[in-house]
Design an enzyme around this catalytic site. Structure first.
Site, PDB file in Angstrom:
ATOM      1  N   GLU A 166       0.799  -1.230   0.000  1.00  0.00           N
ATOM      2  CA  GLU A 166       0.000   0.000   0.000  1.00  0.00           C
ATOM      3  C   GLU A 166       0.827   1.273   0.000  1.00  0.00           C
ATOM      4  O   GLU A 166       0.684   2.131   0.882  1.00  0.00           O
ATOM      5  CB  GLU A 166      -0.991  -0.009   1.178  1.00  0.00           C
ATOM      6  CG  GLU A 166      -2.014  -1.122   1.058  1.00  0.00           C
ATOM      7  CD  GLU A 166      -3.214  -0.976   1.984  1.00  0.00           C
ATOM      8  OE1 GLU A 166      -3.190  -0.088   2.859  1.00  0.00           O
ATOM      9  OE2 GLU A 166      -4.176  -1.739   1.823  1.00  0.00           O
ATOM     10  N   GLU A 371      -5.210  -8.620   0.196  1.00  0.00           N
ATOM     11  CA  GLU A 371      -6.024  -8.294   1.370  1.00  0.00           C
ATOM     12  C   GLU A 371      -7.462  -8.057   0.939  1.00  0.00           C
ATOM     13  O   GLU A 371      -7.709  -7.535  -0.157  1.00  0.00           O
ATOM     14  CB  GLU A 371      -5.535  -7.026   2.094  1.00  0.00           C
ATOM     15  CG  GLU A 371      -4.285  -7.205   2.894  1.00  0.00           C
ATOM     16  CD  GLU A 371      -3.846  -5.940   3.617  1.00  0.00           C
ATOM     17  OE1 GLU A 371      -4.725  -5.161   4.049  1.00  0.00           O
ATOM     18  OE2 GLU A 371      -2.629  -5.737   3.732  1.00  0.00           O
TER      19      GLU A 371
HETATM   20  C1  BGP Z   1      -4.671  -2.168   5.019  1.00  0.00           C
HETATM   21  C2  BGP Z   1      -3.305  -2.519   5.550  1.00  0.00           C
HETATM   22  C3  BGP Z   1      -3.275  -3.557   6.604  1.00  0.00           C
HETATM   23  C4  BGP Z   1      -4.499  -3.675   7.458  1.00  0.00           C
HETATM   24  C5  BGP Z   1      -5.792  -3.440   6.710  1.00  0.00           C
HETATM   25  C6  BGP Z   1      -6.999  -3.266   7.581  1.00  0.00           C
HETATM   26  O1  BGP Z   1      -4.724  -0.821   4.691  1.00  0.00           O
HETATM   27  O2  BGP Z   1      -2.445  -2.952   4.524  1.00  0.00           O
HETATM   28  O3  BGP Z   1      -2.064  -3.412   7.303  1.00  0.00           O
HETATM   29  O4  BGP Z   1      -4.385  -3.059   8.668  1.00  0.00           O
HETATM   30  O5  BGP Z   1      -5.726  -2.323   5.875  1.00  0.00           O
HETATM   31  O6  BGP Z   1      -7.057  -1.948   8.032  1.00  0.00           O
HETATM   32  P1  BGP Z   1      -7.324  -1.566   9.531  1.00  0.00           P
HETATM   33  O7  BGP Z   1      -6.289  -2.298  10.305  1.00  0.00           O
HETATM   34  O8  BGP Z   1      -7.175  -0.102   9.631  1.00  0.00           O
HETATM   35  O9  BGP Z   1      -8.697  -2.010   9.825  1.00  0.00           O
END
Ligand code: BGP
Length: 473
Positions: A166, A371
């Protein structure tokens, strides 16, 4: 378009799950590990834990990977903490850190699981951040050296590599993720210079990967949220185009085509944030060729034509997945067709398919989902299990859309939802859970950190065993 019959998932489809080092490992200063920007972060949202212990995966590796084996995962996507391998970013190598990831990778392979490694997931060595981060050529060189150490150590065991997780969020939410400490326009200029540095580092790491590991596959891993226009008003469509370019295509065009997206570049020039480009940079960017595009997908975004005043901005709280608005560029709009999760993120399975189609149309490269998932306040039931039917529903509806994308002709390598095991959210602490495996701890009370499989893990096991045919559980 409706299809009378849908294709089966490919036999070698990578049914997986994801984590990242700083969110899952804990052991933040164990065995010679240096501090990363995440370890020194001071602005934790009120009521949320820091990253010191997390799920303590560092001390539970064998147990955790055995559970992943039980679920039947075909792939495990995780990141390597740069500061375990080279504690200050560009100095001495740390043998204990290198050994840890050998243990992890060996355990993963022993379970018949394919490792997919992210080289850098938000955890830049603090020592490099203090010297200007990615705007400093030294950080770019240090990353390439770090990548070479990973190829040397793990290259014979690992086929799939991801460069930077990201990058677009690291830039757009740079303050929150620790990319910059500056404010206002100075922060924006710094961020887009760092962005250029990350592109160069990524390109050089991809080139070295192909030189050193001819069998390996490597690609970027941006967060892609396809942007819808709020209506069919032509001005809304232009705003959606603009925001698609700045939020998404800037990153994927650079990685796949080695050039700046022209709309995104026009935006940077207009704002006064265009990075300085040194002689030879564009040649390096053009020479790097990814083998696939990995992407993280949580939801689409919806925007309207800007009014040019504060009404363009989101009225209520924001985080990395919510459309935010930018005065004079695009207006943030809620999509009335979409429900939201407990954290205000829209849920859009169909938009997942649209995102696949857009990426495939643009690049004709295989796509790997690194993800996707549902953050929720899970509760252990009286029987000791988390009954996360809401997560099953979310995942099921997204997997159905992958199948449709396959029917559309998209080449999809695999699906690695977030997350394999409970871990710490980027900014909502441990209470916002995503895992297939529950970890018994609270926000501040570490309890016994016991692991247990959630209902969704049994459902996912069936999905994997049936190659996606049994989605209903
Ligand atoms: C993405 C990231 C992750 C993860 C996920 C969920 O942006 O790559 O590291 O955290 O989001 O987001 P959050 O943890 O804010 O719910």
């Amino acid at each position: 378009m409706h299809y009378a019959q849908l294709p089966a998932f490919p036999e070698d489809f990578l049914w997986g799950a994801s984590t990242s080092a700083y969110q899952v490992e804990g052991a933040w200063d164990a065995d010679g590990k240096g501090p990363s920007v995440q370890d020194v972060r001071t602005h934790f949202p009120e009521g949320t834990t820091d990253f010191k212990v997390a799920a303590d995966h560092y001390h539970h590796v064998e147990e955790d990977v055995a559970l992943m084996g039980e679920i039947g995962l075909k792939a495990y996507r995780f990141s390597i903490a740069w500061t375990r391998i080279v504690p200050d970013g560009d100095g001495e190598e740390n043998a204990a850190g290198i050994a840890f990831y050998h243990r992890l990778i060996d355990a993963v392979i022993a379970q018949g699981i394919t490792p997919i490694i992210t080289m850098y997931h938000f955890d830049l060595p603090q020592a490099l951040a203090e010297r200007g981060g990615w705007a400093n050529q030294a950080t770019i060189d240090a990353f390439v050296r770090f990548a070479e150490i990973l190829y040397r150590e793990y290259g014979s065991k690992v086929r799939y590599w991801l460069t930077i997780n990201e990058q677009n969020m690291l830039i757009m939410y740079g303050k929150m993720l620790g990319t910059t400490t500056l404010e206002g326009d100075a922060a924006q200029r710094d961020l887009y210079q760092q962005n250029h540095g990350m592109f160069l580092a990524q390109a050089r790491a991809m080139i070295r990967c192909h030189e050193l590991l001819p069998e390996a596959k490597i690609g970027p891993a941006p967060n892609v949220a396809y942007v819808y226009p709020a209506s069919c008003a032509p001005e809304d469509v232009v705003a959606a185009d603009d925001w698609n370019a700045v939020r998404n295509w800037l990153y994927t065009d650079l990685a796949a085509r080695g050039e700046y997206n022209s709309l995104a570049w026009a935006y940077l020039v207009e704002k006064g944030w265009a990075p300085a480009i040194a002689e030879g940079d564009m040649e390096i960017l053009a020479a790097a060729k990814p083998d696939f595009i990995a992407f993280n997908y949580y939801a689409t975004q919806t925007v309207a034509a800007p009014s040019g005043d504060a009404s363009d901005l989101r009225a209520r709280g924001e985080d990395q997945q919510m459309v935010r608005g930018e005065v004079g560029v695009y207006k943030a709009v809620d999509n009335p067709n979409l429900p939201k999760n407990a954290f205000g993120w829209e849920i859009d399975p169909v938009g997942f398919r649209t995102t696949f189609r857009a990426l495939w149309d643009r690049y004709r490269l295989p796509l790997l989902v690194t993800e996707n998932g549902l953050g929720a306040f899970d509760e252990l039931g009286e029987d000791g299990m988390v009954h996360d039917d809401y997560r099953i529903d979310y995942l099921q509806r997204h997997i159905e859309q992958i199948r449709l994308a396959l029917a559309d002709g998209v080449d999809v390598l695999g699906y690695c939802p977030w997350s394999a095991i409970d871990l710490i959210s980027t900014h909502q602490g441990f209470s916002k859970r995503y895992g297939f495996i529950h970890v018994d701890r609270d926000e501040f009370d570490l309890k016994d950190l016991a692991r247990s499989r959630k209902k969704s893990s049994y459902w996912y096991q069936e999905v994997i065993e049936s190659r996606g045919a049994r989605l209903d559980g």
